[in-house]
Design an enzyme around this catalytic site. Sequence first.
Site, PDB file in Angstrom:
ATOM      1  N   ASP A  44       0.846  -1.206   0.000  1.00 45.26           N
ATOM      2  CA  ASP A  44       0.000   0.000   0.000  1.00 45.26           C
ATOM      3  C   ASP A  44       0.881   1.255   0.000  1.00 45.26           C
ATOM      4  OD1 ASP A  44       0.870  -0.197   2.617  1.00 45.26           O
ATOM      5  OD2 ASP A  44      -1.099   0.123   3.522  1.00 45.26           O
ATOM      6  N   SER A  45       2.217   1.055   0.026  1.00 50.03           N
ATOM      7  CA  SER A  45       3.139   2.180  -0.199  1.00 50.03           C
ATOM      8  C   SER A  45       2.902   2.787  -1.573  1.00 50.03           C
ATOM      9  CB  SER A  45       4.590   1.713  -0.065  1.00 50.03           C
ATOM     10  OG  SER A  45       4.827   0.576  -0.876  1.00 50.03           O
ATOM     11  N   ASP A  83      -1.053  -6.044  -0.144  1.00 46.30           N
ATOM     12  CA  ASP A  83      -1.403  -5.408   1.128  1.00 46.30           C
ATOM     13  C   ASP A  83      -2.905  -5.178   1.262  1.00 46.30           C
ATOM     14  OD1 ASP A  83       0.703  -4.995   2.846  1.00 46.30           O
ATOM     15  OD2 ASP A  83       1.337  -3.122   1.905  1.00 46.30           O
ATOM     16  N   GLU A 115      -1.238  -5.278   8.722  1.00 44.61           N
ATOM     17  CA  GLU A 115      -0.429  -4.697   9.796  1.00 44.61           C
ATOM     18  C   GLU A 115      -1.105  -4.943  11.141  1.00 44.61           C
ATOM     19  OE1 GLU A 115       0.224  -0.561   8.934  1.00 44.61           O
ATOM     20  OE2 GLU A 115       0.994  -0.985   6.925  1.00 44.61           O
ATOM     21  N   GLU A 182       9.399  -3.941  10.293  1.00 37.67           N
ATOM     22  CA  GLU A 182       9.796  -2.664   9.694  1.00 37.67           C
ATOM     23  C   GLU A 182      10.352  -1.722  10.767  1.00 37.67           C
ATOM     24  OE1 GLU A 182       6.907  -0.880   7.079  1.00 37.67           O
ATOM     25  OE2 GLU A 182       8.057   0.991   6.917  1.00 37.67           O
TER      26      GLU A 182
HETATM   27  O1  KIV Z   1       3.587  -1.124   1.636  1.00 39.40           O
HETATM   28  C1  KIV Z   1       4.771  -1.475   1.675  1.00 39.40           C
HETATM   29  O2  KIV Z   1       5.587  -1.113   0.822  1.00 39.40           O
HETATM   30  C2  KIV Z   1       5.212  -2.307   2.775  1.00 39.40           C
HETATM   31  C3  KIV Z   1       6.676  -2.566   2.885  1.00 39.40           C
HETATM   32  C4  KIV Z   1       7.340  -1.364   3.439  1.00 39.40           C
HETATM   33  C5  KIV Z   1       6.966  -3.781   3.669  1.00 39.40           C
HETATM   34  O3  KIV Z   1       4.421  -2.724   3.560  1.00 39.40           O
END
Ligand code: KIV
Length: 296
Positions: A44-45, A83, A115, A182
């Site tokens: 979700d980044s 995610d 998460e 993280e």
């Molecule tokens: O969304 C993401 O990129 C992540 C990574 C930082 C593990 O969860």
Amino acid sequence: MKHTVTTVRRQKSEGGKIAMLTVYDYSTAKLMDAAGIEILLVGDSLGNTVLGYPDTLSVTMEDMIHHSGAVARGTENALVVTDMPFMSYQASVYDAVTNAGRLVKEGRAQAVKLEGGRNFCQHIKAITEAQIPVMAHLGLTPQSVNAFGGFKVQGKDDETAVNLIDDALAVEAAGAFALVLECVPTELAALVTGLLSIPTIGIGAGGGTDGQVLVYQDMLAMYGGKSPKFAKVFADVGALMQGGFRAYLEETKNGAFPDEAHGFCIDPGVMGAAREHAGRAAAGARTKKEKETQLQ
Ligand code: KIV
């Protein structure tokens, strides 16, 4: 070789390191898959790197499904993990299972990541029981940015270090097949890794985890935003891209592009006929315009 949750788990027992990268589109997924990256994370980044938000909180299920499908279509061998975005699982176990199912059904994910620790073990258990593998994520969990009061390294004091250990053991017991750590101090991440039978994948968690993950725009210096301390640049693709864009701009302006090699040729006979037709058509158009002017 096709990577699955089984091969990933086996890597830990065999002592091999796992390489995971984030990815959000078809063509980049194809490159990573061909390079042999074992896990492609549709993170979700993408809220930051692709959509330009300051955090991941505005990312929707539709965003994740859209990008997950593109990555899955570009992937042959890697395990595709997608995610679960903010508020797609937090409100209820029902939401968690339903939305995990959508990521698999519509986004072609092979596993989902969420998460949280002990508060989300029921969710992890229920999703796993629905036959969807779950990767857990502890430490700096970006969806909790407002609760944390910013993006900060986690587990640096007694309370948060103990919580991290208890959360890690809990998500493993709930059925998670792997755990992302993280922004956790190196020694603590190594301690947690030693306690678990599932693999840990670190980002800003040192070299003692079972694998590593990076946001690909960080490791290729493509992200204009602020890159974190732990993000090593493996190739300055950002500079290469900018160089390419500048060269294109210059050649377009000065006419060097496109040259003959980048155009298509035509049979001279066809071109002769086209010229004759163009002459007749232009003359016809002139005559028509003159007649219309006379009638006014
Ligand atoms: O969304 C993401 O990129 C992540 C990574 C930082 C593990 O969860």
